[in-house]
Design a protein around this motif. Structure first.
Motif, PDB file in Angstrom:
ATOM      1  N   GLY A  82       0.904  -1.101  -0.021  1.00  0.00           N
ATOM      2  CA  GLY A  82       0.083   0.027   0.013  1.00  0.00           C
ATOM      3  C   GLY A  82       0.691   1.240  -0.080  1.00  0.00           C
ATOM      4  O   GLY A  82       0.845   2.052  -0.755  1.00  0.00           O
ATOM      5  N   ALA A  83       1.745   1.208   0.836  1.00  0.00           N
ATOM      6  CA  ALA A  83       2.829   2.396   0.996  1.00  0.00           C
ATOM      7  C   ALA A  83       3.402   2.634  -0.131  1.00  0.00           C
ATOM      8  O   ALA A  83       3.767   3.579  -0.905  1.00  0.00           O
ATOM      9  N   GLY A  84       3.899   1.386  -0.818  1.00  0.00           N
ATOM     10  CA  GLY A  84       4.865   1.728  -2.039  1.00  0.00           C
ATOM     11  C   GLY A  84       3.873   2.067  -3.199  1.00  0.00           C
ATOM     12  O   GLY A  84       4.444   3.144  -4.015  1.00  0.00           O
ATOM     13  N   ILE A  85       2.674   1.805  -3.293  1.00  0.00           N
ATOM     14  CA  ILE A  85       1.856   2.328  -4.336  1.00  0.00           C
ATOM     15  C   ILE A  85       1.834   3.883  -3.988  1.00  0.00           C
ATOM     16  O   ILE A  85       1.646   4.624  -4.980  1.00  0.00           O
ATOM     17  N   TYR A  86       1.304   4.112  -2.922  1.00  0.00           N
ATOM     18  CA  TYR A  86       1.201   5.492  -2.550  1.00  0.00           C
ATOM     19  C   TYR A  86       2.521   6.362  -3.008  1.00  0.00           C
ATOM     20  O   TYR A  86       2.406   7.225  -3.602  1.00  0.00           O
ATOM     21  N   ASN A 144      11.420  -5.127   7.757  1.00  0.00           N
ATOM     22  CA  ASN A 144      10.788  -5.664   6.476  1.00  0.00           C
ATOM     23  C   ASN A 144       9.859  -4.752   5.812  1.00  0.00           C
ATOM     24  O   ASN A 144       9.603  -4.394   4.596  1.00  0.00           O
ATOM     25  N   LEU A 145       9.239  -3.766   6.648  1.00  0.00           N
ATOM     26  CA  LEU A 145       8.250  -2.886   6.118  1.00  0.00           C
ATOM     27  C   LEU A 145       9.003  -1.841   4.989  1.00  0.00           C
ATOM     28  O   LEU A 145       8.654  -1.566   3.810  1.00  0.00           O
ATOM     29  N   PRO A 146       9.967  -1.423   5.470  1.00  0.00           N
ATOM     30  CA  PRO A 146      10.646  -0.447   4.365  1.00  0.00           C
ATOM     31  C   PRO A 146      11.336  -0.806   3.176  1.00  0.00           C
ATOM     32  O   PRO A 146      11.056  -0.417   2.003  1.00  0.00           O
ATOM     33  N   LEU A 147      11.557  -2.360   3.371  1.00  0.00           N
ATOM     34  CA  LEU A 147      12.187  -3.072   2.186  1.00  0.00           C
ATOM     35  C   LEU A 147      10.844  -3.298   1.318  1.00  0.00           C
ATOM     36  O   LEU A 147      11.011  -2.931   0.042  1.00  0.00           O
ATOM     37  N   MET A 148       9.826  -3.681   2.032  1.00  0.00           N
ATOM     38  CA  MET A 148       8.665  -3.918   1.123  1.00  0.00           C
ATOM     39  C   MET A 148       8.158  -2.558   0.364  1.00  0.00           C
ATOM     40  O   MET A 148       7.733  -2.789  -0.743  1.00  0.00           O
ATOM     41  N   VAL A 149       8.222  -1.484   0.983  1.00  0.00           N
ATOM     42  CA  VAL A 149       7.857   0.011   0.569  1.00  0.00           C
ATOM     43  C   VAL A 149       8.694   0.362  -0.648  1.00  0.00           C
ATOM     44  O   VAL A 149       8.254   0.638  -1.614  1.00  0.00           O
ATOM     45  N   ARG A 150      10.052  -0.283  -0.500  1.00  0.00           N
ATOM     46  CA  ARG A 150      11.054   0.228  -1.647  1.00  0.00           C
ATOM     47  C   ARG A 150      10.673  -0.587  -2.828  1.00  0.00           C
ATOM     48  O   ARG A 150      11.029  -0.219  -3.983  1.00  0.00           O
ATOM     49  N   ILE A 151      10.652  -2.007  -2.607  1.00  0.00           N
ATOM     50  CA  ILE A 151      10.319  -2.996  -3.557  1.00  0.00           C
ATOM     51  C   ILE A 151       9.306  -2.659  -4.230  1.00  0.00           C
ATOM     52  O   ILE A 151       9.445  -2.652  -5.528  1.00  0.00           O
ATOM     53  N   THR A 152       8.107  -2.359  -3.721  1.00  0.00           N
ATOM     54  CA  THR A 152       6.727  -2.191  -4.412  1.00  0.00           C
ATOM     55  C   THR A 152       7.043  -0.724  -5.422  1.00  0.00           C
ATOM     56  O   THR A 152       6.603  -0.616  -6.485  1.00  0.00           O
ATOM     57  N   GLU A 153       7.588   0.238  -4.443  1.00  0.00           N
ATOM     58  CA  GLU A 153       7.691   1.440  -5.447  1.00  0.00           C
ATOM     59  C   GLU A 153       8.656   1.376  -6.633  1.00  0.00           C
ATOM     60  O   GLU A 153       8.024   1.706  -7.631  1.00  0.00           O
ATOM     61  N   GLN A 154       9.738   0.721  -6.591  1.00  0.00           N
ATOM     62  CA  GLN A 154      10.611   0.646  -7.584  1.00  0.00           C
ATOM     63  C   GLN A 154       9.985  -0.465  -8.471  1.00  0.00           C
ATOM     64  O   GLN A 154      10.008  -0.243 -10.030  1.00  0.00           O
ATOM     65  N   ALA A 155       9.315  -1.352  -8.200  1.00  0.00           N
ATOM     66  CA  ALA A 155       8.585  -2.309  -9.141  1.00  0.00           C
ATOM     67  C   ALA A 155       7.673  -1.564  -9.980  1.00  0.00           C
ATOM     68  O   ALA A 155       7.506  -1.720 -11.173  1.00  0.00           O
ATOM     69  N   ILE A 156       6.796  -0.846  -9.135  1.00  0.00           N
ATOM     70  CA  ILE A 156       5.768   0.138 -10.064  1.00  0.00           C
ATOM     71  C   ILE A 156       6.290   1.142 -10.916  1.00  0.00           C
ATOM     72  O   ILE A 156       5.810   1.498 -12.181  1.00  0.00           O
ATOM     73  N   ARG A 157       7.585   1.463 -10.393  1.00  0.00           N
ATOM     74  CA  ARG A 157       8.210   2.661 -11.250  1.00  0.00           C
ATOM     75  C   ARG A 157       8.599   1.952 -12.502  1.00  0.00           C
ATOM     76  O   ARG A 157       8.854   2.618 -13.736  1.00  0.00           O
TER      77      ARG A 157
END
Lengths: 295, 255
Positions: A82-86, A144-157
Motif C-alpha cells: 500500500g505504501a509503495g503504491i502511494y 521488513n516494512l521499509p524493504l517492502m515499500v521500496r520494492i513495491t515502489e521500484q517495481a511500479i516505477r
C-alpha cells in the motif's frame, strides 16, 4: 600504458574480483553445508531440543521460524505494498515525499539489536504483549516494512510509462490502471523482492532475542487451537526461532552435542534461505506468465 | 467550402508550459469529423506536446501546465470540473511504440469495454471481433485470441493498439507517430487503416514523415518552435504553401 594493455589489465582485475567473490561465497556455503549436513535427519528436523542430553532436534524452532515469517508477511505485505503504491503513484514529488523516503531508508538500516531493545521496551512491556511470536513479528516489521515499500515502489516505477498511459487513455481510473495494468507487470518483481526480504527475516536473531523470546513452551503439535498456550499456532506464545536457537546453543548450550546441533541447524537455515530464493524466482516467473497470458 | 463539416474537436489559444518553458504557444486549431489532420514539424516543435494535451495526458507529467480551451461538443476539456476519466474514453490514443497490455489479445481489447460496464460475454466477443476486423487484424489473430499480445509482430501490435482504442467507441483518435517504429509493409497497412478509420472518426496524427502526411491526411498543420505556422488542406500546403517557413521545411531546407 597503451589502451590495449589498459583494457587487458582492467578485464583481468574485474574477472579476478568476480572469481574472488564467487569463491568466497562458495567456500562459505560449502563450509556450512559440509559441517552440518551430516547431522540433518528427519528426526533432527522434527524432534524437540534436549537441554543436557545428546540427540536433541530443532523441530519447534524450525516451525517457529516459518510461522513467524508468515505472521510478519501478513503484517508487512499489505502495509508495504500500500505504501509503495502511494509513494510511486500518489505522492507528489517534493520535500515531504523525500522526507518519507529518507525515513524509510533509515528505518531499514537500523541495527537489529536496537530494534530488539526497542521491541522489548515498547512492544513487550509497554503494550504488554510479552515475549511472543506477535511481538517478534512486529519487531521484524520494522526491517521488513521499509524493504517492502521500496520494492513495491521500484517495481511500479519500473512499469513502462506507455502502459500506464494506454490504460488511462482508454478512460480507466487511476486505481483500475494500477491494479489491472501496472500491478500484473510489477508483481513478479514484488514477489521476488518479498521472498528475498523474507530471507533476512528468517535469519534474524538479534531483534528476536528480546521480543519473541529465547524459549519455546512444550508444544503439542496435535493441538491446532490457536488460543491454547501449548498450540503451535498460538501467536501470543514465546517462540525461539532457528537463528536464535543457533546463537543460544553456541553461547550457552549444555548438551554434549551442542556443536553438531549448531552446525546442523546452520545448514538447515542456509538451505531454507536458498530454497526461498529459488522458489521466489520460479514463483515470480510463474505469476507473470499466469497474469499476462504469455508463454 | 467546408462550412457544413462538423467539428470533432477545437483548440482555442492553447499553450503548454513545462516549468517556465513554453512548449506550445497560443495555438487555435479546429479538427473536423471524418477527417485526418496531420501535425508536422521538426523535432521539438511542440506537435507531440500539443497532441498529448488534447486528452490531458500531460497531466501525468509533473511541471506541465496547460492554458486555453479545448472543446469537444459542449465540454471544455481543460475545465477542472470535467471528469478526465470520462473524457479520455471519447478520445483514443495510439503511441509511437506499440504498447499492448501484457495480456492476451482478447483481453487487450475487452479490457476497456468491460471496465465501462459491458459484462456480457457474448457482447464482449462481438466487440473484440469487430474491433479486430476494423483494425484489419482479425484474420491473423482469430485462432489465437487467448495468446499473449506480446507474441505479435510490431506491426500487428500497433494494429492491436488501434483496435484496443476503437473498442471503447471514441469519437477522436490521436496518433503520435504511429508508424515510425515499423517496417515499410506494416507502415503501409497502418496508413491504409487510417484511411479506413476516418469514415467514422476524427483522426489527428503526428508524423515526421512528410510523404505519410501527404498520403493520409486531409489537412495539415505545420508547427515550428511551439508556434502554428500554417494550417491548410494537405494538398494546398504541400504544393503551394503560403508561408516561407513551411515552404523551406517541406522542401527540406531545414528540420
Amino acid at each position: 600504458m597503451s589502451a590495449k594493455t589498459a583494457n587487458r589489465v582492467a578485464t583481468i582485475v574485474i574477472i579476478s574480483v568476480a572469481v574472488f567473490i564467487v569463491a568466497l561465497l562458495a567456500g562459505l556455503l560449502g563450509f556450512i553445508l559440509v559441517r552440518g549436513i551430516g547431522h540433518i535427519s528427519f528426526d533432527f528436523l522434527t524432534s524437540a531440543p534436549q537441554t543436557i542430553k545428546a540427540g536433541g532436534g530443532i523441530g519447534p524452532q524450525l516451525f517457529n521460524s516459518l510461522f513467524l515469517l508468515v505472521l510478519t508477511l501478513i503484517i508487512t505485505v499489505p502495509l508495504g505494498v500500500g505504501a509503495g503504491i502511494y509513494m510511486s503513484e500518489y505522492a507528489k514529488p517534493g520535500r515531504f515525499t523525500d522526507f518519507i523516503r529518507l525515513i524509510v531508508e533509515v528505518l531499514s538500516s537500523f541495527p537489529s539489536i536496537v530494534v530488539g531493545l526497542f521491541g522489548l521496551l515498547v512492544i513487550v512491556n509497554l503494550f504488554g504483549l510479552g515475549f511472543s511470536l506477535f511481538s517478534g513479528a512486529l519487531a521484524l516489521t520494522v526491517f521488513n516494512l521499509p524493504l517492502m515499500v521500496r520494492i513495491t515502489e521500484q517495481a511500479i516505477r519500473g512499469v513502462p510509462r506507455e502502459q500506464k498511459e494506454a490504460s488511462l487513455a482508454l478512460g480507466l481510473s487511476r486505481w483500475k490502471t494500477i491494479t489491472s495494468v501496472m500491478m500484473p507487470i510489477a508483481l513478479p518483481t514484488i514477489i521476488t523482492g518479498t521472498i528475498l526480504a523474507s530471507g533476512r527475516v528468517f535469519g534474524e536473531a538479534a531483534a528476536l532475542l528480546f521480543t519473541a523470546g529465547m524459549t519455546s513452551p512444550r508444544l503439542d503439535f496435535s493441538n491446532w487451537n490457536p488460543l491454547s498456550p501449548t498450540s503451535p499456532l498460538n501467536p501470543f506464545r514465546p517462540a525461539e526461532t532457528l537463528a536464535v536457537h543457533i546463537w543460544k546453543i553456541n553461547s550457552e548450550g549444555l548438551a554434549p552435542d551442542a556443536a553438531q546441533i549448531a552446525a546442523g541447524a546452520s545448514a538447515v537455515l542456509v538451505i531454507v534461505v536458498l530454497l526461498f530464493n529459488f522458489t521466489a524466482r520460479w514463483f515470480g516467473r510463474y505469476m507473470y506468465k499466469k497474469l499476462t497470458a504469455s508463454k | 467550402m467546408q462550412a457544413t463539416q462538423e467539428l470533432g474537436l477545437s483548440a482555442k489559444d492553447l499553450s503548454v508550459y513545462y516549468g517556465s518553458k513554453q512548449a506550445v504557444r497560443d495555438i487555435s486549431l479546429d479538427f473536423e469529423k471524418k477527417q485526418v489532420t496531420a501535425l508536422i514539424g521538426p523535432s521539438g516543435c511542440g506537435k507531440s506536446t500539443f497532441l498529448r494535451s488534447l486528452n490531458r495526458m500531460n497531466d501525468l507529467i509533473s511541471g506541465a501546465r496547460v492554458t486555453g480551451e479545448i472543446w469537444i461538443e459542449e465540454d471544455n476539456i481543460l475545465d477542472p470540473k470535467v471528469d478526465v476519466v470520462l473524457l479520455r474514453q471519447k478520445i483514443g490514443m495510439v503511441w509511437q511504440r506499440p504498447n499492448p497490455f501484457h495480456k492476451s489479445i482478447y483481453e487487450n481489447i475487452a479490457f476497456g469495454p468491460r471496465y465501462h460496464g459491458i459484462k456480457n460475454k457474448k457482447q464482449l466477443d462481438e466487440i473484440v471481433e469487430s474491433s479486430l476486423r476494423k483494425a484489419a487484424l482479425w484474420e491473423e489473430t482469430k485462432d489465437r485470441l487467448h495468446q499473449s499480445a506480446l507474441a505479435l509482430s510490431g506491426g500487428q501490435q500497433q494494429r492491436l493498439c488501434i483496435a484496443r482504442s476503437i473498442a471503447v467507441k471514441p469519437q477522436i483518435i490521436l496518433m503520435d507517430e504511429p508508424a515510425s517504429a515499423l517496417d515499410p509493409v506494416s507502415t503501409a497497412k497502418i496508413e491504409e487503416l487510417i484511411t479506413e478509420l476516418k469514415q467514422d472518426y476524427c483522426i489527428i496524427i503526428v508524423t515526421h514523415n512528410m510523404q505519410q502526411a501527404a498520403r493520409v491526411s486531409d489537412k495539415t498543420a505545420f508547427f515550428y518552435m511551439g508556434d502554428l505556422i500554417e494550417h491548410d488542406h494537405t494538398q494546398k500546403l504541400f504544393t503551394n504553401p503560403s508561408q516561407q517557413q513551411t515552404d523551406d521545411y517541406i522542401s527540406g531546407r531545414f528540420g
